[in-house]
Design a protein around this motif. Sequence first.
Motif, PDB file in Angstrom:
ATOM      1  N   ASP A  68       0.834  -1.208   0.000  1.00 16.24           N
ATOM      2  CA  ASP A  68       0.000   0.000   0.000  1.00 16.24           C
ATOM      3  C   ASP A  68       0.868   1.258   0.000  1.00 16.24           C
ATOM      4  N   MET A  69       1.928   1.257   0.818  1.00 14.73           N
ATOM      5  CA  MET A  69       2.823   2.418   0.874  1.00 14.73           C
ATOM      6  C   MET A  69       3.537   2.618  -0.461  1.00 14.73           C
ATOM      7  N   ALA A  70       3.968   1.511  -1.084  1.00 16.38           N
ATOM      8  CA  ALA A  70       4.652   1.614  -2.379  1.00 16.38           C
ATOM      9  C   ALA A  70       3.703   2.195  -3.419  1.00 16.38           C
ATOM     10  N   ALA A  71       2.447   1.769  -3.401  1.00 16.71           N
ATOM     11  CA  ALA A  71       1.463   2.308  -4.343  1.00 16.71           C
ATOM     12  C   ALA A  71       1.241   3.791  -4.071  1.00 16.71           C
ATOM     13  N   HIS A  72       1.159   4.167  -2.809  1.00 13.02           N
ATOM     14  CA  HIS A  72       0.955   5.568  -2.431  1.00 13.02           C
ATOM     15  C   HIS A  72       2.153   6.415  -2.879  1.00 13.02           C
ATOM     16  N   VAL A  73       3.368   5.912  -2.618  1.00 14.14           N
ATOM     17  CA  VAL A  73       4.581   6.625  -3.037  1.00 14.14           C
ATOM     18  C   VAL A  73       4.614   6.748  -4.562  1.00 14.14           C
ATOM     19  N   GLY A  74       4.207   5.694  -5.278  1.00  9.24           N
ATOM     20  CA  GLY A  74       4.162   5.740  -6.745  1.00  9.24           C
ATOM     21  C   GLY A  74       3.205   6.811  -7.237  1.00  9.24           C
ATOM     22  N   ARG A  75       2.020   6.908  -6.602  1.00  9.98           N
ATOM     23  CA  ARG A  75       1.057   7.950  -6.985  1.00  9.98           C
ATOM     24  C   ARG A  75       1.624   9.338  -6.710  1.00  9.98           C
ATOM     25  N   GLN A  76       2.306   9.483  -5.554  1.00 10.89           N
ATOM     26  CA  GLN A  76       2.913  10.786  -5.230  1.00 10.89           C
ATOM     27  C   GLN A  76       3.995  11.152  -6.241  1.00 10.89           C
ATOM     28  N   ARG A  77       4.786  10.169  -6.691  1.00 11.28           N
ATOM     29  CA  ARG A  77       5.828  10.438  -7.694  1.00 11.28           C
ATOM     30  C   ARG A  77       5.189  10.871  -9.023  1.00 11.28           C
ATOM     31  N   GLU A  78       4.092  10.203  -9.386  1.00 11.50           N
ATOM     32  CA  GLU A  78       3.401  10.607 -10.609  1.00 11.50           C
ATOM     33  C   GLU A  78       2.886  12.033 -10.485  1.00 11.50           C
ATOM     34  N   GLU A  79       2.304  12.366  -9.327  1.00  9.79           N
ATOM     35  CA  GLU A  79       1.833  13.733  -9.106  1.00  9.79           C
ATOM     36  C   GLU A  79       2.980  14.725  -9.202  1.00  9.79           C
ATOM     37  N   MET A  80       4.132  14.360  -8.571  1.00  3.85           N
ATOM     38  CA  MET A  80       5.296  15.262  -8.619  1.00  3.85           C
ATOM     39  C   MET A  80       5.776  15.405 -10.066  1.00  3.85           C
ATOM     40  N   ALA A  81       5.806  14.309 -10.830  1.00  2.00           N
ATOM     41  CA  ALA A  81       6.238  14.388 -12.234  1.00  2.00           C
ATOM     42  C   ALA A  81       5.284  15.262 -13.031  1.00  2.00           C
ATOM     43  N   ASP A  82       3.960  15.114 -12.795  1.00  2.00           N
ATOM     44  CA  ASP A  82       2.983  15.963 -13.477  1.00  2.00           C
ATOM     45  C   ASP A  82       3.180  17.425 -13.107  1.00  2.00           C
TER      46      ASP A  82
END
Length: 191
Positions: free
Chosen positions: A162-176
């Motif tokens: 769950d944390m890895a998925a959350h971190v992945g979503r945050q990275r996508e948001e940061m990239a956007d």
Amino acid sequence: PPQSRSPSPPAAPPLPSTPGPRAAALQSAFDRALAATLSKLTPTNFAACFPTIAQNRPEMLDTFSRDFSGKLEAVCKAQFEQILQERSVVSSLNALDALLEDAKRRKARAEATAPDGQVEAPIPPHTLPASQLLLTNLSPFLKSQHESLTNELAAVQAQNKDMAAHVGRQREEMADMVAGLERFVADLEEA
């Protein structure tokens, strides 16, 4: 009332406080030993211990020997009963009787179900190596600990996923956000 999902197991039947065969045998052995001891407290033996009183007041010594024997018997019986109660001897001996009866029933059942009527005798525990005895005694505990740790590990792995998925979503948001910022900076530079 709502039904429980996991009902409690039925309670073990209470052990009767009336003496079973072994408790009765213990009481009988005590009574015989006490009677044998008290039979040695005769007026003749008292007279040998107290010759002056025996010579001058034999009736008093006779009364004393009977009183002493009676009181000694009462004290011994009271103390024996107290020990039986404090140590729960009767219920323990009754439990032993029940255990032996259960073993006899299981042996008879095993002999009845054996193909040739002969049951292989179990290995006496005192002949087993110490390592095997240790593992035998520890295995239930180790199994429960293994299950507990496996469950904890599964829970931690699920949290990590769950944390890895959350971190992945945050990275996508940061990239956007960075891409949007770069477009904004490019638009400013063009302007």
